[in-house]
Structures are given as C-alpha cells and as structure tokens.
Design an enzyme around this catalytic site. Structure first.
Site, PDB file in Angstrom:
ATOM      1  NE  ARG A   1       8.961  -3.570   4.976  1.00  0.00           N
ATOM      2  CZ  ARG A   1       9.245  -4.476   4.042  1.00  0.00           C
ATOM      3  NH1 ARG A   1       9.454  -4.088   2.798  1.00  0.00           N
ATOM      4  NH2 ARG A   1       9.313  -5.753   4.337  1.00  0.00           N
TER       5      ARG A   1
ATOM      6  CD  GLU B   1      16.082  -0.979   7.500  1.00  0.00           C
ATOM      7  OE1 GLU B   1      16.937  -1.809   7.132  1.00  0.00           O
ATOM      8  OE2 GLU B   1      16.228  -0.274   8.518  1.00  0.00           O
TER       9      GLU B   1
ATOM     10  CG  ASP C   1      11.789   1.748   3.227  1.00  0.00           C
ATOM     11  OD1 ASP C   1      12.886   1.545   2.672  1.00  0.00           O
ATOM     12  OD2 ASP C   1      11.052   0.830   3.616  1.00  0.00           O
TER      13      ASP C   1
ATOM     14  CE1 TYR D   1       8.851  -0.843  -0.307  1.00  0.00           C
ATOM     15  CE2 TYR D   1       8.623   1.091   1.088  1.00  0.00           C
ATOM     16  CZ  TYR D   1       9.249  -0.101   0.781  1.00  0.00           C
ATOM     17  OH  TYR D   1      10.272  -0.559   1.576  1.00  0.00           O
TER      18      TYR D   1
ATOM     19  CG  ASP E   1      11.978  -1.463  -1.266  1.00  0.00           C
ATOM     20  OD1 ASP E   1      11.743  -1.534  -2.483  1.00  0.00           O
ATOM     21  OD2 ASP E   1      11.880  -2.429  -0.489  1.00  0.00           O
TER      22      ASP E   1
ATOM     23  CG  HIS F   1       7.051   6.824   1.237  1.00  0.00           C
ATOM     24  ND1 HIS F   1       7.906   7.769   0.753  1.00  0.00           N
ATOM     25  CD2 HIS F   1       7.783   6.033   2.071  1.00  0.00           C
ATOM     26  CE1 HIS F   1       9.117   7.562   1.258  1.00  0.00           C
ATOM     27  NE2 HIS F   1       9.063   6.517   2.065  1.00  0.00           N
TER      28      HIS F   1
ATOM     29  CD  GLU G   1      15.168  -2.877  -2.058  1.00  0.00           C
ATOM     30  OE1 GLU G   1      15.003  -2.013  -1.229  1.00  0.00           O
ATOM     31  OE2 GLU G   1      14.724  -2.807  -3.219  1.00  0.00           O
TER      32      GLU G   1
END
Length: 865
Positions: A295, A84, A82, A293, A80, A340, A7
């Site tokens: 999130r 998104e 997840d 991470y 990432d 996670h 990203e």
C-alpha cells in the site's frame, strides 16, 4: 520480555523467528475496535467526540494481548507503515491503557519489508506514534461515518430500493453511471477507409489513403459508400510512386516500479484480477517476505534495492541493457508521509516465488521492478509517402521496428485500448524516392464511430487516481461495496450500472450535488492529506463539512417521497423522455394515448408509469429512456405460430418475463439480461426451452440446453456444463456440447455430478494451511473453509460481513478441537429430552434480541465506504 504487536498471524510467525527468545509477537488480526454501528457514535455537538467498541470476534485475541502486556517490560507496536497501521497501533495502546495493562516503555516500529535484515534494523530505530497520521485516520473515519449515517436514512425513507451511500463510493458510482449515459446518448457515425495492399522486394505492406482529390482526409471524410467507392476507384486506377521516405529514431523509457494503483491496473489488464483479489494476493506475498509493502504511492526504490536490481540485470543480460546511472523516479503523491518505497521484490536473485496466483503476481512485480532500472528501448519509425500521377491522391504506409529492445526484453506495460503503435508495428521494405511498389489490391472498409468504452477495474482505478478521489489503498474496498450493493455488475471485466445504481446517482446529483462533485471529493482528500501532514486541524476539517452537510440532509429528509419523485422526474426529464423525431409529446402514453408519463416510486424501485393508472397499466423500467414497455399485461409481442395464442411481456416480482396463454396452463419464461431487444422471435425461442441438442455418442442419452437460476447451461445424464450467453443455448452444436461437458466433468475432479456452489465471499489464504478461505452456503447453514477445516458461522453472523481475521479464528478454533469421534449417535438420545427445553429458551431470547441487532449490522454495512 518484549511484546511485539503486528496485524496478521503469518506476519507474527515470521517476525518471531527473526527476533529471538526475548520477544513475543502477537497478531491483532487487523483493527481491534471501531465506531459502534448506531447513531451517536460520533457527536459533532461535543467537539466530534467518538465512541469505540471492541469487535465481537476480537475479545479472545485482545485478552491474550492484555495478559502478555501485563508481563512485558516493553511494548513494540509494529503494525503496517501507513495511516491504517498507525491507527491499529493507537487503538491497541488505548485499549491497554484503559485496561491498565500498558507497559511503561511503548515504542512504534515500522518496516517496509518482512526480511530479517529489515526487521532487526527497524527494531533499533523506534519512534513515537505519529499523532498527525492518527488525526488523519480519526478525521477520515468520522467523516465517512457522518456521511453514511446521515445520508443512508434519507435514502431508505425517500428513495425506493436504495441501500446506502458513501463519500467515495458514490462518486465512483457516478463515474460509472455517467459513462453509461454517454454510451446511451452516443449516435454512431458512418465512415470508410480505403487502403492498398502493396508489395516491394517480396515484402507485403499496407498503405492507407490519406489525401483524395487534393484534400487531406480525416477519419470521417469518407462518410458514405459512394464517396468511398470513388476513392477506391481512384486508387485502383492510379500509378503510385514513392515520393519520400522519412525515418525517425524513437526512444521508449521504462515505467517506474509499481504503486498500489498501478499494480491493481496491471493485474487487471494482464492477469484478469479484481482490485480486491490483487490486494489479497499482494498481502500474502508481503507477509511471506517476498515483496515490499503493497500500500504505497511511492515510485522510488531503496538505493540498496536499486543496486541489487542492477546486479541482477548485469548477470542476466549484456552490458548494453544496463544504463550508466541508476534511474530515479519522482512520486506524484501529494502526501509525502504516505509515499513509501515502491512495490518491489525483497530479493532480486529470486525470479520466481510461490505458486498459482501468488506466482503470477510476483512475476509481474519482479519484472516491472527490474525493467524500471534497465536501458531504454531504441525504436525506428518509418513513414513512406506515395502519390499518383495527378499528385492529388496520396497513400501513406507506416512501420516501426525495434532496433534495441532494452527494458522490453523483460516487461511492457499493458494498455486498456488499442493505440497507434499497434497499427505501426509492421515491418516495411527498404524503399527510396522513385520506387513504384506493386499494387496487389485495394479495399474499402465501412466503419462506425464507437462510444467511449465502459470502465474496467483498471481504467476506473486510473480515473479515480487522476481525479484525486479516494486513495489507492481503499479502491479495492470501494469497488467491492458497489458490487455487493448491486449498484453495478461486471461483464467481461467491464462495469455496467444497474437500475438501482443509476437511480441513486440521479438522486444524489439532484439533491446532494455538491457532495458527489468530483472537485469537492478531491478537495476533501487534499484536506485529509493536510491533516496527516500536520498542516490542518482534523476537527476544523470536520466542522467545516458538517456545517453545510447537516442542514442539507435535514432539508431533504423533510420532503415527502412524492416531492422527491417530482424533483427526480423534472431532473431526469430529458433523459427519460427524449424528444421524438416526429415532434410529438415524448411524455404521451403510447398505450392509452391520453395519459402522461412520469417517474413513480414503488416497493422495488422507481419506474415510469401512465397518469391514467389504474385504467392504463403501462409501465417501463426507470433505466429505459424512451424504451420498450416493461410492464405488463399491456404489451403483446405477437401470436405464437403453433398455438395461435398471444405472447405477452409482463413484469413480476423478480423482474420481466414472457407468458404464453393464461391460468394454470400458461407457459412462462424469464427474460435474460443479455437480450438487448426482446421481440417475438426471441420470445418463441425462450418459451421453447429446454432445447434438445442431440444424442450423446457414448451414452446414447440426450443432451439438452436451457436457462436456469444461474444462467445458461447444458445437461447430460445429470451432469452440467455452463454456457456463456443466451445465444449459445440455441447455437451450440453436438461437437461443442460434448467437449464442454467433458471439460466440466474434468474440472470437477471427480466430485460427482453436483455443480459446485459459488462462494459467498473469498477471504484470501489461511496463514497456516495456505488454503484459500471461502464462505460457502452449506446444508445446515453458512460455513467458512480453508479446504481442510470447515467451521460453521455463528448464528448471528452475516456471511457476507465475515472478515478474514474472524475466519482465521473460526477455522483455527475448529481445527484445535480435532475431528469429531464416532460416538455422537448415543449422546443426543440421552440428552435430548432434558436439554431440549433449555435450548429453546435461549433461542427465543436470542431471537427477541436480534431485531435491533440486525438493524445495527445493516447500518454498519451500509455506512461503510
């Protein structure tokens, strides 16, 4: 050559170092495309077909990705870990396939931390894209689009002043508004407490009266001063003897490492960070390889990390601080695919990292993760009961001591409100039955019950999570939307519902009750989780929602605005017109005493007005139930003692104000929001501004206090200092004023006497320069800066909509051009005559095209959750 897509450029730069020469790592700068902000981007009648549009500021980066993809043997999507991140990878793959640039070998790689070992290991364990997570993304995105683009036009046409509604944002707003209503309806109750100040063996302690005249006391038992004074006299007259001493051991266990939600809550409590700022700083720490991470719903650490944490505890503390076995925590997340590893440092040998806010947040993450693997704290709670000779009056003293700190030596979780432990934390003297401690005094204190506290960011995030509404990774954006729409404001880190927010919530509760119900929204989250877990089909979920929602929105759209106001007037009747103590009609106009009050809609929002308008012009704000009039010429506050003229409270385009006199000679002053109840005394004070505080002891020039566009302030010799409240304008003395002005001058770092402008938007740290990116209003228009490079925003860009990714591109492009040389004066003179007409034509053409473009930009912003 192998092409890796991530990203952010900071992440790309770090990972490329780890992978070697055969790899090229490019950043997508977040999402590369989205649903076009116009009707028809999601088509329910065509099996929820969706159109996608490339972000305008991503064209250059997507071209770079496409060009390299054509040369690559393998494409590795490493966004990432997840939903998104999965969606971004899917968008990149779809775009490259559409441009016929997709390599034959396409793989998905995820890692929870950006360290060399983690990244290189992940590259050896590729997988396919997770279609269930992609479907969950598509369902959520389509659902939010359909909710926003269907409901927002209804609001614009039927509800004055409304801007937008969102599936989660509207429910979060409802929580804030409901709390505001609870506070307004709350009626405080008086109660008293009686306590004796006592001493034994040289140690002072306090014992509270818990039984009086043979009756146990609860909090409200002593309800007036008379009862309290009788109880106080009884304690003063009594000889109290220790009847019993009870000591109980107590154990406190550490909290698990941070999840996204608990990190936001603790950062708000302990560091004063907003949820959005916490996530920006955490993102920077993650991309720097300092933390895992950020999130996540998971509370468990990787076994290797647990071993590292235990080793760090052993190195720093004695063996008593390390439990025999590692601690394991169970996640409460309903969707295991998104649960996670917890947020933790990537290296437990690094107690510190970075500087400023990064260092403060890292310290919080480090200590919480380490404490989670430490021994329990051993406490001892002692309760001492004392009775007088009659046996009918009883005192009780409580205390708590820490026998072994355990994890408390490193970290203790913050709390939103004071708890019982705060009152029991004192140390009590050693006593036994039969002891008679000395009585040094007796006090009786008056109290009043308090309304429930307004939500802070921490407590609101916690409540949303408890209700199962939204997801922790979206809370920061959701709360920011409420602020940006001016539906709420924050004061001292607490949410206050604005008038527009209250009206929108009332409208939704009246006409779309099901869709702002907590149970419905939580149920939708469970259905979306079922999609990501492969237990439900995403189009079935959308179809079920749309089947009921579309007819309901059509039905409301067909209503006339006057019918909507009538419905709201009836729905809010008890709130706007509460019963009066004398039993008179609460809707009777207090001005003309003939007309009836009702809710009306106007250009700037809803208000309460008299049915005899225009003969009677009585009005008051929508958010003032049964309160003072807000409208105009009709409310006199009294006579000015100096001039004898009437002081009037009026309502103007920019809000309520007070006026002394008429015509050109009239003196006016705005009414600050922090004045709860305007009266004649306040009006005279406001009209008297500016106030002279005194003469500065060094310069001999006057210091004055006043209220300006940005609030209350002090000024001396064209140098300014902010004040916190309106009251301080009238209370600040010379010593305090001189100190505040000196501090303000020091904080400006020699930038002259200009007060620095508040940024329009803060976007986080620039990945290369490290400077904080801010959008500011400049002399020649809005611009973005990282403190080193200033880049002007494109003419058609709205400063509040600028993303961090777009800001990085603008700053990098401007920096690449280098500083402007000093020959710029001659060039414009040569070209001006020839080029001026050429410049005007496109400008007009752009202006002509802008009308619909503005509409779509607004629609996009207002449909966003």
């Amino acid at each position: 050559m192998q092409l890796v897509i991530v990203e952010s450029p900071a992440k790309a730069k770090t990972i490329e170092k780890y992978l070697g020469k055969d790899y090229r790592v490019l950043a997508s700068y977040g999402h590369v495309r989205d649903l076009p902000p116009k009707d028809g981007s999601v088509r329910p009648d065509e099996a929820f077909a969706m159109d996608w549009e490339l972000y305008g500021d991503k064209a250059k980066q997507v071209k770079a990705i496409t060009d390299l993809a054509k040369q690559a043997d393998r494409l590795i999507l490493a966004t990432d870990p997840d939903r998104e991140g999965e969606a971004i990878s899917w968008h990149v793959r779809e775009l490259l396939a559409k441009r016929k640039a997709l390599p034959k070998d396409v793989q998905r790689v995820t890692f929870n931390a950006i360290t060399k070992d983690t990244v290189t290991k992940a590259m050896t364990q590729p997988r396919e894209l997770d279609q269930d997570l992609i479907d969950a993304y598509l369902a959520r995105r389509a659902l939010d689009y359909l909710f926003g683009f269907t409901l927002s036009p209804v609001l614009w046409r039927k509800l004055p002043g409304a801007k937008s509604a969102g599936r989660v944002q509207s429910v979060a707003l409802r929580l804030i508004v409901s709390r505001e209503r609870e506070i307004e309806l709350f009626r405080p109750q008086e109660y008293w407490s009686v306590a004796a100040q006592m001493a034994h063996d040289g140690t002072d302690f306090t014992a509270k009266l818990v039984a009086f005249e043979g009756e146990k006391l609860d909090r409200l038992s002593l309800g007036d001063e008379g009862a309290a004074m009788r109880a106080k006299a009884a304690v003063e007259a009594g000889a109290f003897k220790v009847e019993g001493v009870e000591t109980k051991p107590h154990r406190r266990n550490p909290q698990p490492p941070f999840t996204t939600s608990t990190l936001q809550q603790e950062a708000a409590r302990k560091l004063g960070f907003s949820a959005s700022h916490t996530m920006r700083v955490a993102q920077t720490l993650y991309e720097a390889g300092a933390i895992t991470y950020m999130r996540t719903d998971g509370v468990q650490m990787d076994p290797s990390a647990i071993s590292e944490a235990r080793a760090a505890i052993s190195d720093k503390f004695s063996g008593h601080f390390l439990p025999e076995k590692p601690r394991h925590y169970e996640t409460k997340a309903k969707n295991a695919q998104e649960a996670h590893e917890a947020i933790r440092p990537t290296d437990f040998t690094k107690e510190r990292f970075g500087s400023g806010d990064e260092a403060r947040l890292y310290d919080l993450v480090f200590k919480r993760a380490m404490a989670s693997q430490m021994a329990s704290a051993q406490l001892e709670r002692t309760t001492i009961t004392l009775r007088d000779g009659t046996g009918r009056n009883e005192l009780r003293a409580t205390g708590q001591v820490v026998k072994f700190p355990g994890f408390l030596a490193v970290y203790e979780e913050g709390r939103d409100q004071k708890g019982e432990d705060d009152e029991e934390s004192g140390l009590l003297p050693a006593m036994q039955a039969g002891d008679m401690p000395a009585k040094k005094g007796v006090s009786a204190e008056q109290h009043f019950t308090q309304p429930p506290p307004r939500y802070s960011e921490a407590s609101l995030v916690k409540r949303l999570e408890e209700l199962g509404i939204g997801r922790p990774s979206t809370y920061a954006a959701t709360l920011q939307v409420l602020k940006d729409r001016n539906y709420v404001r924050t004061e001292k880190n607490r949410f206050f519902a604005e008038e527009s927010g209250r009206l929108l919530t009332s409208f939704l509760e009246r006409f779309f009750e099901r869709y702002v119900a907590y149970e419905f929204t939580a149920g939708m989250e469970e259905e979306l989780d079922d999609v990501s877990g492969g237990r439900a089909e995403w189009k079935d979920v959308l179809a079920e929602f749309w089947r009921d929602f579309k007819p309901k929105s059509d039905e409301v759209m067909e209503r006339k605005p006057s019918e909507v106001m009538e419905g709201l007037d009836e729905f809010l009747g008890e709130y706007l017109f509460p019963p009066k103590e004398d039993g008179s009609d609460p809707r009777l106009c207090p001005k003309c005493e003939a007309g009836r009050l009702s809710l009306r809609g106007g250009r700037y929002g809803a208000f309460v007005a008299c049915s005899n308008y225009p003969e009677c012009k009585y009005t008051r704000k929508f958010a003032q139930p049964g309160g003072q009039a807000d409208g105009g010429e009709d409310e006199g506050l009294g006579q000015d003692p100096e001039t004898g003229l009437e002081i009037m409270r009026r309502s103007g385009r920019f809000g309520p104000y007070i006026q002394l006199g008429e015509g050109k000679e009239a003196k006016r002053a705005s009414i600050p929001k922090d004045i709860d109840e305007l009266n004649l005394e306040w009006a005279i004070k406001l009209l008297s501004l500016p106030r002279t505080v005194g003469t500065h002891p060094e310069s001999g020039k006057e210091i004055t206090a006043s209220i300006g566009r940005y609030g209350p302030y002090l000024v001396h010799d064209n140098k300014y200092a902010r004040l916190r409240t309106t009251a301080e304008v009238f209370e600040t003395g010379m010593n305090a004023a001189v100190t505040l002005l000196a501090e303000a001058a020091a904080n400006k770092g020699g930038r002259g006497n200009r007060t620095p402008a508040e940024p329009i938007k803060v976007l986080g740290a620039h990945p290369i320069s490290g400077g904080e990116m801010k959008v500011l209003a400049g002399r020649y228009g809005p611009y973005v800066t990282d403190g080193t490079t200033n880049a002007t925003l494109p003419r058609d860009a709205k400063p509040e909509d600028l993303t961090a990714e777009a800001a990085i591109v603008l700053i990098d492009e401007k920096a690449a051009k280098g500083p402007v040389k000093g020959k710029k004066k001659a060039a414009p003179k040569k070209a001006s005559a020839k080029k001026a007409p050429a410049k005007k034509a496109p400008a007009k053409e752009t202006a002509a095209k802008k009308a619909p473009a503005k509409k779509t930009t607004k629609a996009k912003a207002e449909a966003a959750e």
